[in-house]
Structure formats: structure tokens, C-alpha cells
Design an enzyme around this catalytic site. Structure first.
Site, short mmCIF file in Angstrom:
data_model
loop_
_atom_site.label_atom_id
_atom_site.label_comp_id
_atom_site.label_asym_id
_atom_site.label_seq_id
_atom_site.Cartn_x
_atom_site.Cartn_y
_atom_site.Cartn_z
N SER A 1 -9.94 1.80 3.22
CA SER A 1 -9.29 3.30 1.74
C SER A 1 -7.82 1.89 0.99
CB SER A 1 -7.99 4.27 2.88
OG SER A 1 -7.29 3.13 3.74
N SER B 1 -9.76 -0.35 6.88
CA SER B 1 -9.90 0.18 5.85
C SER B 1 -8.87 -1.01 5.22
CB SER B 1 -8.80 1.31 5.81
OG SER B 1 -9.44 2.53 5.80
N LYS C 1 0.58 -0.88 0.14
CA LYS C 1 -0.38 -0.44 -0.08
C LYS C 1 1.11 1.08 -0.05
CE LYS C 1 -3.57 2.25 2.31
NZ LYS C 1 -4.95 2.36 3.50
#
EC number: 6.3.5.7
Lengths: 485, 485
Positions: free
Chosen positions: A152, A176, A76
Site C-alpha cells: 500500500s 506494504s 505516507k
């Protein structure tokens, strides 16, 4: 090979059936081919990835490889990685190349020998539940290109779901990891707060942020968590505990497991088909020897309001460093210092980030602090106490991860409150600092549904065991979106 | 002026003498090339986290113990949020609601000689925080440069109660505090380098009025002289304002040493809302009683303890004891002198250190550590006075000779310059007889009752002896002869 588990990949590498370079190239080719439609990766650097793969191959050849050495993963874009552009999904950091490695990166790549395939797209500064707030554009859900992957960690979720990577890292401040895992048919784990170091992970809300694995199965998550977790002297909130093998209990039978079902998670507000899939999963657990008990989390209805005070408060301060002075975006034309600050931040941050900075600054300001921030902290303690009470009568709590399946792009983008409510079942877990998982448990209207598992503090190994036994009994987690292979 | 009472409270920032910064491993050394002592944490790169330096905490504990304060078992770091280019994170980590040191007091001596009086100033609190960097406004052609070497340097902010009633008291307090922090080794006290800087909160009120007047805060005074000048100007300005019918508005002001005036920096209306909240990156600071006891065991003898000992064991006056403990250097010098000269000579040792040596140093603008006359040399000199080898007057000559390096020891100088006192009563008697015979007028005057004439005769004898005759013997013999004659 693209659908192989981490264990299978590890065996193939050890047996020299494939080299890390070949495996890495295989996934890089898929990224090259499929990413334009998905927008899951924001940065790919073939040479860097292949260099890491070569180093991994050398370790394998030298006999110094670990279990995960040579396996490619997606990171990420919230983790600082030396020499990699690290954007956090923001224009503010669109050109920021990190000069240092986050602890997670150092452990996974430097120590375990995992190979980074690139940095995945995400909601800007991890603020969002749909991946639509990214400066680099929305990510598409591989199950339906017109739908969001969740957020997210939406880029990581889409990348793994579309098999652009065998597994990925995510971070979870209010859901997330779990919500995008649910929306993309993945297994995702948010560990107990403090289990994984936050050093080098760009902060959204420091007291809530926690990194964790996103993968196809609980077993993969356990192996990844082994490489991520551990005390870090660079993170004062990381917990000094002996290292543990999170895969140690995977196969433990579930007979006698007490599953707590919070009545607040089974009431109104959840899509009926989602609820049906969740109930079917619980029935499956009963077949595996578990018993259920109804519990109550009486303050859970306060978790979203408390979260939207605490998280923005911390974010408003955490994001102050993005001021255009030392690195990152700076507006081109400005009159004086204040003007430089205002223009740089006005142009460098997107709407959702600005909304949260303003909420945060407001709730911390003189005259409002007690009514908002302190009150939210009190609620936070009440919510944590609810779980303490609940775990007196059950071992693990279950319910839906998300009240709906993946929604269409733009559907909730204009209505922040609707968007915030998509994390209604996940947020309390962050406020309490507990570990939580999302496990694929079926489909509704052809879209994946996630079952949320919540464990007591440091019960990661138990959660992974509970998820793994379920995944031995059914194959929801093995379903792939159409057109993947 | 006489109907006004001045009220002053002082906030002091003392840079703590740690090797590394309060929340990072970077060096705190002064004077390096700009930005060479700022690591990722000091630069506030994305993702970095603070880790508390235990040495800084120990400094705070030392200080708390030295002033008889409570060292808090639990204190909390908070973020003070504001934007400035030399504040990389956009917030300063400080302590707000729960500081590490609470209460305590400092005893000081105000004024000198007969006008001297003792005063106890109460302290409100002392807390740990980080320093900011520096903005450099020269040499950048209309732009400003930022040097972050100082960013993250540990500070102890020491806040006094508004107990001081004059600029002299304020300076005495600042000097006593300055001596104390150096004494216990927590701050180098270098005011030119900004290691010790004071803010003075100044207000005036009609004598007899219970409530304080409105205060104005004079920022960043980095010398005792500026502290006094700034307060004196500010007091007069405030009195003038009030006498001319205007109200004092709460404000922050700066002192301009060139003009000797204070000028407004910002009014209360412009005051920042710092949006303090507990720093979620740092756990509460817990200080165990074991830790406090260990630090207590490492503390040197404190000024107060030394004073008591000087009075009780050495028979010094309270005034002498306070003066001699005004700095560690002075106390050390005095004690080294007494160690050689003997406790019986403590009072002359005190006088020589406080009066003769101090005056000579003052004349040359030298610090005690730069004294050309060592404690051992001075002790040797005092011993020769005590055993009547030289008189006090000759001793001053010997001291001057030692100061100028004309001999290695007092004995050496006495020997080389033939200054040994004449104590042979036969020799003195011969001189007395000579003088009496040569000065019949003085003898007559004395016999007529003029005591002054006696002094003249003593002077004549001493002159004849080149100052070396024992004064007591001269006196005795003269009286004897005059009475007999």
C-alpha cells in the site's frame, strides 16, 4: 543533489553548500513538475514545507541541528500530522485535517528536523498491493507508467524512485513497505513489531501494522530508522528497550553469515526471472563470505489465509470509528441514524475496504469466531514458531520479496485473491512480528526485482548491515528509471 | 404469588474514582461543559491508541481484595463492537473471557429489627471497562447532541450470582455493594450523577423447581427505590404472563419511573452480536503478587473485619455490628463516639447511633455527615447517662437541645437547663413522702395487689421532681416506704 544519499545531503547542509529551503524547493519543484503523471503525492503544502525548512535552517545556523535536520522527506498519508490533511487514501477522510502529530511525525520532524514535502498516496486504509484502491486514483510506477508501484505504500515508493523525495516513510501490515520497494527498486525496512510507535498512524490491523523507512539504500534506511524508532508511552504495544544506533553495524564484514533459504520460497509460484535475480544475489552473498542452508517454514502456505482472517477482523473494528458522526465523510441525505451510518460508510469507503470489513465482521461473529479467528491465531503461533526453529540454524533468511515484478494497472484489480497472493512471501513476517527488508537485486524484463531479508527479533541493525554490504558490492540500488535526470 | 420464587442477579456499573480516564489523560470530573473533557483518544480521532490507567487497575484490585475474590494474574481487554453515536470508536474496551476479578462474596443484612436476617451473596466476577459518552436529545431541534466528557470514564462492572430471592434482598445487596465501593474509596457512589447504576436480571420459577425461569434484564436503575419498584413490577408482570399461559421471552427492558412499569427495549432476537475479540492495542493486564500485596497494605479496615471486632472487642450483637458497618460514615461516627465514651459504653453508643440519632436524621431527611450532633457531643451525653447525672429520659431532652444548638456540650445543656438528676436520697425521700400522703387511693390500690398503681406513684414522684429524680432511687424508696407502711 536529487540523487544524493541522506549522508551526502546532511554534509551539504552542514557545509552550507545548500540550505534546507533551497533543497526543499528543489524537490517541491520536481513534485510540481512530475507528480501529475505519477500521482505519488495527494497533498503538498509548499508554505508549510518551506516553513519547516526555514526552521531547520535556523537550527543549522544555531548549531543545534541533528544529522537529518533540514533533509526533506515524503510522509505516507497514513500518519496524522498537525495541520496537514490526512486522508489515508480514503474519501472518508478526504477533508480531515489532523489536529495532532503522530509520534513518527513528532520524532522525525519535530525532533530530528526532517522537512515534510507532503503526504503520499496509498491504498485506501493501506488495504491493497497495487495502490489502485486509493480514492485519489492509482499511482504510476516510475519504471513503467502503465504499471503499478505496488502497495500500500505505493505513493512513497514512486516518490522516492522518481526522486521527488530523497526518502519516505511507509507502513507495512502484510508487505506494504517491502513489496512496493521491490517493485520500484528501493530499499525498505519493516522493523520488528513494537520498535516504531503506532500512535497517530491510522490503524489497519493493529497487531500487524508497523512503520518503517523507504529509501535508496540500506544506509539511508538506517539513518531514518534512528529518527523513527523508540519506546512511546502512548503506544502500549511499543517496546521499552534502550535506544540503539541502527547504523552501528553497517560495515561489519559478512564472513560466516548463515543465510537460511526456505524451500517454500523457492518452489513454484514465482516468476522465473525474478527467481534468477534472487539466486544471483544469494551467489553474490556467498562471494562476500556468507554460507547458505536450506530451511523449512512448513506453515508458510497458511500465512495468506491466516492473514486474511486476522487483518480484516482487526480492520473491521478499527474502521468502526469512521461513522460520519464526529469527523470525516457524512452522506448528505439520510433518514435516521442507521441510515446515516449505512449511507456514510457505503459512500465513504471503497470496495476493497468494504470487502475486508465484511470479512472481518464475519469471522468475528458469533458461531464463526472459533473456526476462523481463533484458528487463525493458532496458525499465527505456528508460523512464528517456524521462524524460531529456522533461526536456530541461520542468521538471516532470504528469498524473493514479491513473486513477480510490477504488474500492469488493472491486471489484478478484479481478482482479489491474485492480488492477495502478491504478498505471499511478506505476510508471514508480519504474522510473526519479525523485521524484514526488501533490497534491489536486479531486473527482470527491465523491471526491478527485490530480495527479501528476514531477521530475528530486533535484528534491524544486522539486516541493515547485510543489505549495506551487498550494496557496497553491487549497484542495483543506484539504478534510476529513465527520464529521472 | 406464594407458589412462585423470585430469582435476581445484579450487574452494577461503578464509576471508579480516578482523576483521569481509563485509557487517556483527560479529566473524569463531572459536570464540565460538554466535550471539554474529551481528548484525542476519547474522541477516537484516527490513529489514537489507548493506554491503561494503573489507578483504575488498583481500584479493581482493592475491590477484589475487599470481597475475598481472586485478583487475576492475567486478564485481557476485549473490544465489544457496536455502533452508537456516543461510542466514539464504534467499540467499547471491556473485558470478556478473562476478567480482572473472579468470585468473592458480600454479606448483607436484609430487613430490620426482629425480621432481620443475614445473607451472603456470591459474586461471579468484576471487570474493568470504559464508559460511553452521553446522547442529549433535548435542545437540538430534532437532532441529537453528543457529549463525550463521560466517554472513557473507568467503570468496574460487578456481576453477582443469581442469589437474591426478593426485591428487598436485591436492594440490600445494592446498598451493601454501594457502601463497600465507597468504603474502599473506589467510587463516589453518587447515583444521581450515574456513578453507581444497576441492571437487574429477574426471573420467576415455581417454588421447588431447580431450573431458573427465563430472565429479563432491567437496565440502568439509578436509585434503590427504582430498583425495588422495577423488580416488584417485573416480578408481578412475569407471574401474570405465566399464569395467563404465556411464556417469558428473554429480553432487555427499561423501567419508567413515572408509570412504575417496565417496557421492552429489545428482544433476544434483536440482541447485538458484539463480535468480542482481544484488543490488539492493549497487552494482557498482568498483576503481580507484589502489586496485590502493596494494595492490600493500603486498604482500610473492611466492614467484615470491623464487624468481627465490634462483636469480639465491644461485645455488640451481630445485628448491631452489621448495622453499624452499613457505611463507613456510620462506622466512623460510632467509633468516634466509643473512643470518647469508653468501651464500657459501647452498647449504649450503638443504641444511640442506630436508634435515636438514626430516627432523628431520618425525620429531617439528613445524612449522617450532616448531623448537627457530633460524635463528641453524643459521647458526652452518654457519659452523663452512665454516671447517673441524667436519666435516659432527660438524655433525650438533652439530645434534642444539642440537635437544636442550645448548648455546646451535654454538660452545658444540663447546666443551663438545670437537668441534673436529683440523687440526694433525702430530697427524693421528701418527694416520696409528699406523693404518698397526697395519693392514698393509689397506695390502697397497690396494697390490694395492683402493680399498676405503683407505676402511677412513680410517675407522680417524677413529676414532682420535674423528671430529674434518679428513677432507680425513686423506685427503691417507694417500695421501701410502701412495704414499711
Amino acid at each position: 543533489m536529487i540523487n544524493a544519499s541522506l549522508k551526502q545531503l546532511s554534509q551539504a547542509l552542514a557545509a552550507k553548500q545548500i540550505s534546507s529551503v533551497e533543497l526543499t524547493q528543489l524537490f517541491l519543484d520536481r513534485i510540481n513538475r512530475l507528480n501529475p503523471a505519477l500521482n505519488a503525492f495527494v497533498t503538498v503544502d509548499t508554505e508549510k514545507s518551506l516553513n519547516s525548512a526555514r526552521a531547520a535552517d535556523a537550527r543549522i545556523a544555531a548549531g543545534t541541528a541533528g544529522l537529518l535536520t533540514g533533509i526533506p522527506i515524503a510522509q505516507k498519508d497514513i500518519f496524522c500530522a498537525e495541520g496537514w490533511r490526512t486522508t489515508c487514501g480514503s474519501k472518508m477522510l478526504a477533508n480531515f485535517v489532523s489536529p495532532y502529530d503522530a509520534t513518527v511525525i513528532r520524532k522525525m520532524e519535530g525532533e530530528a528536523g526532517l522537512v515534510s514535502l507532503g503526504k503520499t498516496n496509498m491504498d485506501e486504509f493501506a488495504m491493497g498491493s497495487s495502490n489502485e484502491t486509493s480514492y485519489f486514483g492509482p499511482v504510476r510506477n516510475p519504471w513503467d507508467n502503465g504499471r503499478v508501484p505496488g502497495g500500500s505504500s505505493g505513493g512513497s515508493a514512486a516518490a522516492v524512485a522518481a526522486r521527488l523525495a530523497p526518502a519516505a516513510t511507509g507502513t507495512d501490515t502484510g508487505g506494504s513497505i517491502r513489496q512496493p520497494a521491490a517493485l520500484c527498486n528501493l530499499t525498505g525496512l519493516k522493523p520488528t513489531y513494537g520498535v516504531v510507535s503506532r500512535y497517530g498512524m491510522i490503524a489497519f490491523a493493529s497487531s500487524l501494522d508497523q512503520a518503517g523507512p523507504m529509501a535508496a539504500s540500506a544506509e539511508d534506511c538506517a539513518l531514518l530508522l534512528n529518527s523513527m524508532a523508540g519506546y512511546d508511552e502512548r503506544d502500549s504495544t511499543s517496546l521499552e528497550r534502550p535506544a540503539e544506533d541502527y547504523a552501528r553495524d553497517l560495515d561489519k564484514p559478512l564472513a560466516g553469515l548463515r543465510i537460511g533459504l526456505p524451500k517454500e520460497f523457492f518452489g513454484e509460484g514465482c516468476d522465473a526471472e525474478v527467481m534468477a535475480a534472487v539466486r544471483a544475489a544469494i551467489a553474490e552473498y556467498e562471494k562476500l563470505g556468507a554460507t547458505t542452508v536450506e530451511i523449512s517454514l512448513p506453515n508458510s502456505h497458511l500465512s495468506v489465509p491466516a492473514y486474511y482472517v486476522i487483518a480484516p477482523a482487526e480492520a473491521s473494528s478499527n474502521l468502526s470509528r469512521f461513522d460520519g458522526v464526529r469527523y470525516g465523510f457524512r452522506a448528505e441525505d439520510y433518514g435516521n441514524l442507521d441510515d446515516m451510518y449505512m449511507k456514510s460508510r457505503a459512500q465513504g469507503f471503497g470496495a476493497e475496504v468494504k470487502r475486508r470489513i465484511m470479512i472481518g465482521a464475519y469471522v468475528l461473529s458469533h458461531g464463526y469466531y472459533d473456526a476462523y479467528y481463533l484458528q487463525a491465531q493458532r496458525i499465527r503461533r505456528l508460523i512464528a514458531n517456524d521462524f524460531v526453529e529456522a533461526f536456530k540454524v541461520c542468521d538471516v533468511i532470504m528469498g524473493p520479496t514479491s513473486p513477480s515484478t510490477a504488474f500492469t494497472l488493472g491486471e489484478k484489480a478484479a481478482d482479489p485473491v491474485q492480488m492477495y497472493l502478491s504478498d505471499i512471501y511478506t505476510i508471514a513476517v508480519n504474522l510473526a512480528g519479525l523485521p524484514g527488508m526488501s533490497v534491489p537485486c536486479g531486473f527482470a524484463g527491465g523491471l526491478p526485482v527485490g530480495l527479501q531479508l528476514i531477521g530475528n527479533y530486533f535484528a534491524e541493525a544486522q539486516l541493515l548491515n547485510v543489505a549495506h554490504r551487498y550494496q557496497q558490492a553491487c549497484d542495483w540500488h543506484l539504478r534510476r528509471p529513465a527520464g529521472i535526470e | 404469588m406464594n407458589q412462585w420464587e423470585v430469582v435476581i442477579g445484579i450487574e452494577t456499573h461503578a464509576q471508579l474514582a480516578t482523576v483521569s480516564k481509563i485509557f487517556s489523560g483527560a479529566s473524569t470530573a463531572f459536570g464540565a461543559e460538554p466535550n471539554t473533557q474529551a481528548c484525542a483518544v476519547d474522541l477516537a480521532l484516527p490513529g489514537v491508541l489507548p493506554v491503561l490507567n494503573k489507578k483504575a487497575v488498583e481500584c479493581a484490585i482493592r475491590f477484589g481484595l475487599a470481597i475475598g475474590a481472586e485478583v487475576a494474574q492475567k486478564s485481557v481487554f476485549a473490544r465489544k463492537n457496536y455502533f452508537y453515536p456516543d461510542l466514539p470508536k464504534g467499540y467499547q474496551i471491556s473485558q470478556m473471557d478473562l476478567p480482572v476479578v473472579v468470585g468473592g462474596n458480600i454479606t448483607l443484612q436484609v430487613g430490620q429489627g426482629d425480621k432481620a436476617y443475614e445473607k451472603v451473596v456470591r459474586l461471579t466476577r468484576a471487570h474493568l471497562e470504559e464508559d460511553a459518552g452521553k446522547s442529549l436529545h433535548e435542545d437540538f431541534h430534532g437532532k441529537s447532541g453528543i457529549d463525550l466528557n463521560r466517554a472513557g470514564t473507568p467503570l468496574l462492572e460487578i456481576v453477582s450470582e443469581p442469589d437474591m430471592r426478593s426485591s428487598d434482598e436485591a436492594v440490600a445487596y445494592a446498598k451493601a455493594l454501594h457502601a463497600l465501593v465507597r468504603w474502599i474509596g473506589i467510587c463516589d457512589g453518587n447515583m444521581q450523577e450515574g456513578s453507581f447504576r444497576c441492571d437487574a436480571n429477574v426471573s420467576v420459577r415455581p417454588k421447588g423447581q431447580a431450573e431458573f425461569g427465563t430472565r429479563r434484564e432491567i437496565k440502568n436503575l439509578n436509585s434503590f427505590r427504582f430498583l425495588k419498584e422495577a423488580i416488584d413490577f417485573e416480578v408481578q408482570w412475569q407471574i401474570n404472563e405465566i399464569e395467563e399461559g404465556r411464556k417469558i421471552q428473554q429480553a432487555t427492558v427499561l423501567f419508567d419511573p413515572d408509570s412504575g412499569e417496565t417496557r421492552m427495549m429489545r428482544s433476544k432476537e434483536d440482541a447485538h452480536d458484539y463480535r468480542y475479540f482481544p484488543d490488539p492495542d492493549l497487552l494482557p493486564l498482568i498483576i503481580s503478587s507484589d502489586w496485590i500485596n502493596r494494595v492490600k497494605g493500603e486498604l482500610p479496615e473492611l466492614p467484615g473485619q470491623k464487624r468481627e471486632r465490634f462483636v469480639n472487642e465491644l461485645g455488640l450483637s451481630a445485628y448491631d455490628a452489621i448495622t453499624l458497618t452499613a457505611s463507613q460514615e456510620m462506622a466512623d461516627y460510632f467509633e468516634s463516639t466509643v473512643a470518647i465514651a469508653g468501651k464500657a459504653n459501647a452498647k449504649p453508643c450503638a443504641n444511640w447511633v442506630m436508634v435515636d440519632l438514626a430516627a432523628r436524621l431520618n425525620k429531617e431527611g439528613k445524612e449522617l455527615v450532616e448531623s448537627p450532633v457530633s460524635a463528641a457531643q453524643l459521647a458526652g451525653l452518654i457519659q452523663r447517662i452512665a454516671d447517673n447525672t441524667i436519666s435516659n429520659n432527660i438524655a433525650k431532652k438533652v439530645f434534642e437541645a444539642l440537635w437544636n444548638g442550645e448548648g455546646a456540650t451535654a454538660d452545658d445543656v444540663i447546666e443551663k437547663q438545670g437537668l441534673k438528676q436529683i440523687t440526694d436520697s433525702g430530697a427524693i425521700e421528701a418527694l416520696v413522702d409528699e406523693v404518698l400522703a397526697a395519693n392514698p387511693a393509689n397506695v390502697a390500690e397497690f396494697k390490694a395487689g395492683k402493680e399498676k398503681a405503683f407505676n402511677a406513684l412513680v410517675g407522680q414522684v417524677m413529676k414532682a421532681a420535674k423528671g430529674k429524680a434518679n428513677p432507680q432511687q425513686v423506685n427503691d424508696l417507694l417500695r421501701q416506704k410502701l412495704a414499711a407502711g
